[in-house]
Write a protein that holds these residues in place. Structure first.
Motif, PDB file in Angstrom:
ATOM      1  N   PHE A 284       1.019  -1.093   0.240  1.00 14.56           N
ATOM      2  CA  PHE A 284       0.198  -0.307   0.145  1.00 14.56           C
ATOM      3  C   PHE A 284       1.123   1.205   0.174  1.00 14.56           C
ATOM      4  N   ILE A 285       0.373   2.325  -0.704  1.00 13.77           N
ATOM      5  CA  ILE A 285       0.995   3.871  -0.591  1.00 13.77           C
ATOM      6  C   ILE A 285      -0.322   4.469  -0.053  1.00 13.77           C
TER       7      ILE A 285
ATOM      8  N   THR B 112       0.115  -2.752  -5.352  1.00 14.61           N
ATOM      9  CA  THR B 112       0.529  -3.264  -6.083  1.00 14.61           C
ATOM     10  C   THR B 112       0.115  -3.105  -8.347  1.00 14.61           C
ATOM     11  N   PRO B 113      -1.286  -2.604  -7.849  1.00 14.89           N
ATOM     12  CA  PRO B 113      -0.762  -2.353  -9.590  1.00 14.89           C
ATOM     13  C   PRO B 113       0.158  -1.383 -10.215  1.00 14.89           C
ATOM     14  N   LEU B 114       0.657  -1.017  -9.527  1.00 12.85           N
ATOM     15  CA  LEU B 114       2.025   0.285 -10.571  1.00 12.85           C
ATOM     16  C   LEU B 114       2.865  -0.842 -10.414  1.00 12.85           C
ATOM     17  N   LEU B 115       3.249  -1.392  -9.339  1.00 14.85           N
ATOM     18  CA  LEU B 115       4.057  -2.143  -9.566  1.00 14.85           C
ATOM     19  C   LEU B 115       4.183  -3.957 -10.531  1.00 14.85           C
TER      20      LEU B 115
ATOM     21  N   ARG C 256      11.497  -2.942  -8.589  1.00 17.51           N
ATOM     22  CA  ARG C 256      10.302  -3.655  -7.457  1.00 17.51           C
ATOM     23  C   ARG C 256      10.661  -3.653  -6.244  1.00 17.51           C
ATOM     24  N   ARG C 257      11.612  -4.248  -5.822  1.00 22.87           N
ATOM     25  CA  ARG C 257      12.457  -4.516  -4.216  1.00 22.87           C
ATOM     26  C   ARG C 257      13.296  -2.902  -4.289  1.00 22.87           C
TER      27      ARG C 257
END
Length: 262
Positions: free
Chosen positions: A2-3, A99-102, A231-232
């Protein structure tokens, strides 16, 4: 993942106390997750709680948090927000899934980015002495830290270069004929700060070890080279001092895409 974004009410005394040092703010951020105990340490390769303060003006300070779990920032609203204006539809902060952006990151994609980091290097002042971790203090050296080829490979991106017509000097050099990253790359150091505070096990104690952290806030444009590595970096952080508001890299769509160089 989450952001979250929380706007700090800088007129409140609780906000001024939190903003006075990274240590109480770190404690307040970590208190947003009931499943995390003060003694918990994330595994080296696991996503962790990252946070960053963005000060757009004297009265506009935004706290950004990236976390594996959804946070509850009610206590921050009560201490440093607008509690009277909060309601179930607008609790005083915004959280959305990360998660959608990642998942949409792909090699060759270009993004605007922002990062507050602790750029350091290891030096030996005298022969035979152990190396000492020392902060980079000038924007040129701080840019050089982020532009390091091996570091960018580990982070899964490269900072984009400016088209030749947008450079102020031929080949991105200064009048001393030395490469100047600020002219060659889509990269700027917006803010450099030296934060000094006392690190104590007891938040209410003035006794403890004196800590100084030099931070630099970078803004620019990057191209994704290794999506998994990026992503990491987005979920584990970049560099040192992540407990003190460093390491959170965030992305935004490119407002005006520039033509790619071959």
């Amino acid at each position: 993942m989450f952001i979250s974004r929380f706007r700090v009410n800088t007129a409140r005394s609780g906000a001024r106390r939190l903003l006075s040092s990274p240590q109480p703010l770190h404690a307040a951020v970590m208190s947003s997750f009931p499943g995390i105990l003060p003694s918990d340490r994330p595994a080296p390769a696991a996503p962790r709680v990252l946070w960053r303060l963005d000060q757009r003006s004297r009265a506009e300070v935004l706290l950004h948090i990236v976390s594996p779990d959804r946070p509850d920032l009610t206590h921050l609203v009560e201490q440093a927000g607008w509690p009277a204006a909060a309601d179930p539809a607008n609790p005083g902060w915004q959280t959305r899934p990360y998660t959608p952006l990642l998942d949409r990151l792909g090699a060759g994609d270009r993004w605007e980015f922002r990062l507050t980091a602790n750029p350091v290097h290891n030096i030996r002042r005298k022969e035979g002495e152990p190396r000492k971790t020392t902060a980079h203090l000038t924007p040129t050296h701080q840019m050089g830290w982020l532009l390091d080829e091996k570091r960018q490979q580990r982070l899964g991106f490269r900072v984009c270069e400016k088209p030749a017509e947008r450079r102020l000097l031929p080949e991105g050099t200064t009048h001393h004929r030395r490469p100047h990253p600020g002219d060659r790359y889509e990269l700027t150091v917006r803010d450099t700060r030296s934060l000094s505070f006392t690190k104590s096990r007891d938040p209410g104690s003035s006794q403890g070890r004196q800590v100084t952290v030099v931070t630099a806030t970078f803004e620019g444009r990057l191209e994704v080279t290794e999506p998994d590595a990026l992503r990491r970096a987005l979920t584990q952080g970049v560099g040192r001092a992540r407990a003190y508001g460093c390491g959170l890299l965030t992305l935004a769509p490119v407002a005006h895409p520039a033509p790619r160089t071959p």
